[in-house]
Motif scaffolding. Structure first.
Motif, mmCIF file in Angstrom:
data_model
loop_
_atom_site.group_PDB
_atom_site.id
_atom_site.type_symbol
_atom_site.label_atom_id
_atom_site.label_comp_id
_atom_site.label_asym_id
_atom_site.label_seq_id
_atom_site.Cartn_x
_atom_site.Cartn_y
_atom_site.Cartn_z
ATOM 1 N N GLU A 198 47.378 49.056 45.460
ATOM 2 C CA GLU A 198 46.355 48.301 44.731
ATOM 3 C C GLU A 198 46.267 48.713 43.258
ATOM 4 O O GLU A 198 45.638 48.022 42.454
ATOM 5 C CB GLU A 198 44.966 48.508 45.369
ATOM 6 C CG GLU A 198 44.783 47.880 46.730
ATOM 7 C CD GLU A 198 45.540 48.614 47.835
ATOM 8 O OE1 GLU A 198 45.902 49.809 47.637
ATOM 9 O OE2 GLU A 198 45.810 47.988 48.879
ATOM 10 N N SER A 199 46.860 49.842 42.918
ATOM 11 C CA SER A 199 46.755 50.346 41.535
ATOM 12 C C SER A 199 48.068 50.226 40.761
ATOM 13 O O SER A 199 48.188 50.749 39.659
ATOM 14 C CB SER A 199 46.319 51.811 41.560
ATOM 15 O OG SER A 199 45.046 51.927 42.151
ATOM 16 N N ILE A 200 49.063 49.552 41.345
ATOM 17 C CA ILE A 200 50.372 49.447 40.696
ATOM 18 C C ILE A 200 50.522 48.088 40.003
ATOM 19 O O ILE A 200 50.210 47.047 40.581
ATOM 20 C CB ILE A 200 51.505 49.636 41.730
ATOM 21 C CG1 ILE A 200 51.476 51.064 42.291
ATOM 22 C CG2 ILE A 200 52.873 49.324 41.104
ATOM 23 C CD1 ILE A 200 52.454 51.318 43.439
ATOM 24 N N LEU A 201 50.988 48.121 38.765
ATOM 25 C CA LEU A 201 51.393 46.896 38.070
ATOM 26 C C LEU A 201 52.904 46.921 37.877
ATOM 27 O O LEU A 201 53.468 47.935 37.451
ATOM 28 C CB LEU A 201 50.705 46.774 36.694
ATOM 29 C CG LEU A 201 49.185 46.552 36.672
ATOM 30 C CD1 LEU A 201 48.720 46.245 35.242
ATOM 31 C CD2 LEU A 201 48.740 45.437 37.617
ATOM 32 N N LEU A 202 53.543 45.805 38.185
ATOM 33 C CA LEU A 202 54.992 45.668 38.045
ATOM 34 C C LEU A 202 55.317 45.269 36.606
ATOM 35 O O LEU A 202 54.653 44.403 36.033
ATOM 36 C CB LEU A 202 55.486 44.596 39.013
ATOM 37 C CG LEU A 202 56.987 44.316 39.033
ATOM 38 C CD1 LEU A 202 57.776 45.530 39.527
ATOM 39 C CD2 LEU A 202 57.281 43.089 39.904
ATOM 40 N N LEU A 244 52.653 40.241 46.991
ATOM 41 C CA LEU A 244 51.296 39.690 47.029
ATOM 42 C C LEU A 244 50.290 40.618 46.362
ATOM 43 O O LEU A 244 49.475 40.200 45.542
ATOM 44 C CB LEU A 244 50.861 39.487 48.491
ATOM 45 C CG LEU A 244 51.059 38.110 49.091
ATOM 46 C CD1 LEU A 244 50.627 38.115 50.550
ATOM 47 C CD2 LEU A 244 50.253 37.062 48.308
ATOM 48 N N GLN A 245 50.379 41.910 46.731
ATOM 49 C CA GLN A 245 49.377 42.854 46.235
ATOM 50 C C GLN A 245 49.525 43.106 44.733
ATOM 51 O O GLN A 245 48.547 43.083 43.993
ATOM 52 C CB GLN A 245 49.454 44.183 47.007
ATOM 53 C CG GLN A 245 48.342 45.145 46.633
ATOM 54 C CD GLN A 245 46.952 44.566 46.913
ATOM 55 O OE1 GLN A 245 46.655 44.133 48.030
ATOM 56 N NE2 GLN A 245 46.083 44.545 45.892
ATOM 57 N N THR A 246 50.753 43.348 44.278
ATOM 58 C CA THR A 246 50.910 43.676 42.851
ATOM 59 C C THR A 246 50.643 42.440 41.973
ATOM 60 O O THR A 246 50.157 42.578 40.855
ATOM 61 C CB THR A 246 52.310 44.254 42.537
ATOM 62 O OG1 THR A 246 53.324 43.356 42.992
ATOM 63 C CG2 THR A 246 52.505 45.609 43.200
ATOM 64 N N THR A 247 50.923 41.245 42.506
ATOM 65 C CA THR A 247 50.617 40.025 41.762
ATOM 66 C C THR A 247 49.109 39.856 41.641
ATOM 67 O O THR A 247 48.579 39.538 40.569
ATOM 68 C CB THR A 247 51.243 38.797 42.455
ATOM 69 O OG1 THR A 247 52.657 38.981 42.485
ATOM 70 C CG2 THR A 247 50.926 37.509 41.703
ATOM 71 N N ARG A 251 46.831 39.737 38.193
ATOM 72 C CA ARG A 251 45.915 38.614 37.902
ATOM 73 C C ARG A 251 44.492 39.105 37.701
ATOM 74 O O ARG A 251 43.810 38.678 36.772
ATOM 75 C CB ARG A 251 45.940 37.589 39.040
ATOM 76 C CG ARG A 251 47.171 36.746 39.059
ATOM 77 C CD ARG A 251 46.888 35.327 39.589
ATOM 78 N NE ARG A 251 48.071 34.522 39.373
ATOM 79 C CZ ARG A 251 48.354 33.869 38.250
ATOM 80 N NH1 ARG A 251 47.509 33.898 37.237
ATOM 81 N NH2 ARG A 251 49.476 33.201 38.122
ATOM 82 N N ASP A 252 44.054 40.000 38.567
ATOM 83 C CA ASP A 252 42.677 40.520 38.461
ATOM 84 C C ASP A 252 42.520 41.361 37.195
ATOM 85 O O ASP A 252 41.533 41.238 36.473
ATOM 86 C CB ASP A 252 42.336 41.395 39.681
ATOM 87 C CG ASP A 252 42.195 40.562 40.946
ATOM 88 O OD1 ASP A 252 42.193 39.314 40.829
ATOM 89 O OD2 ASP A 252 42.112 41.153 42.036
#
Ligand SMILES: [Zn+2]
Length: 257
Positions: A198-202, A244-247, A251-252
């Motif tokens: 939940e804390s990772i950005l690609l 799904l999660q990193t997207t 977005r958030d």
């Protein structure tokens, strides 16, 4: 997928920018974040954001470009940040690895942009190289100074402990190509292990930092799928779940509509 850090405005993409975007979209990328680095190139970035679907940008001055700024530089950053496609202040931070700018100027330019982000209620994109001991006290103090302040530590290359401290304060950890490297990579594997999905950005940081097997070549957003596959593998989740999660995270975080 969303590439949360791609320098698509740079001359490395002048020849084939449309093709690069097309390849990324075909590979499943639905949005792109282009960080600002200096006042002079913001026009090109804003032009892209206005003319390409799902291209967003950040307004900011990179620490390597902080040495000889025009007197009204902060007004320019502010004006660009008020554009509807601008979703962050960045990339800002400190860089003691490349000695392009005296440290006291870097700190000053960084602090002023942190204050601007707080004022405009925007997240920050942080660049930090060989300066974490100086940067972290300033950044953590800023994060604790007001509700909703947040940021991403882009191309994170510190320790698992440092990552968790940042996550505890609500920050995201940006992961790109180096997370796929095989040699001398124990520390990064530990970081992926420690940081919740939940804390990772690609990100790519393209044209730099290509993932395996493109290391040494020009990087581009489509290649971030290779980084995501590695993160999914290390996390023991499916590619779809990691996607799904990193997207959703991206977005958030950037409040992309
Ligand atoms: Zn960058």
């Amino acid at each position: 997928m969303i590439d949360t850090h791609c320098h698509l405005d740079l001359p490395e993409f002048d020849e084939d920018r449309d093709e690069v975007l097309k390849r990324a979209r075909n590979a499943g990328f639905e949005a792109f974040m282009i960080p600002g680095i200096e006042p002079d190139t913001m026009g090109k970035i804003i032009n892209m954001a206005e003319n390409e679907a799902n291209v967003y940008f950040a307004s900011g001055v990179h620490p390597n470009n902080a040495a000889e700024l025009p007197p009204d530089w902060l007004d320019q950053v502010r004006k660009n940040a008020e554009h509807p496609r601008c979703k962050a202040i960045g990339e800002i931070g400190m860089d003691y690895y490349r000695e392009y700018c005296p440290h006291d100027i870097q700190r000053d330019v960084f602090m002023q942009q942190l204050d601007l982000a707080a004022e405009l209620d925007l997240p920050v994109i942080i660049h930090c190289r060989s300066a974490y001991e100086d940067l972290w006290p300033m950044l953590s103090h800023w994060l604790k100074g007001g509700h909703g302040r947040t940021g991403v530590l882009h191309a994170f290359d510190e320790t698992p402990e440092a990552a968790l401290k940042a996550v505890d304060l609500g920050m995201k950890i940006g992961m790109g190509g180096p997370y796929t490297y095989r040699k001398k990579n124990e520390r990064r594997l530990e970081i992926v292990d420690a940081v919740p999905l939940e804390s990772i950005l690609l990100e790519t940081d393209c044209p730099y930092l290509s993932p395996i097997p493109h290391r040494g070549e020009r990087n581009e957003p489509a290649y971030a799928a290779l980084t995501l596959a590695k993160i999914a593998e290390l996390k023991g989740v499916s590619f779809e779940e990691a996607d799904l999660q990193t997207t959703r995270n991206a977005r958030d975080f950037f409040r992309m509509e």
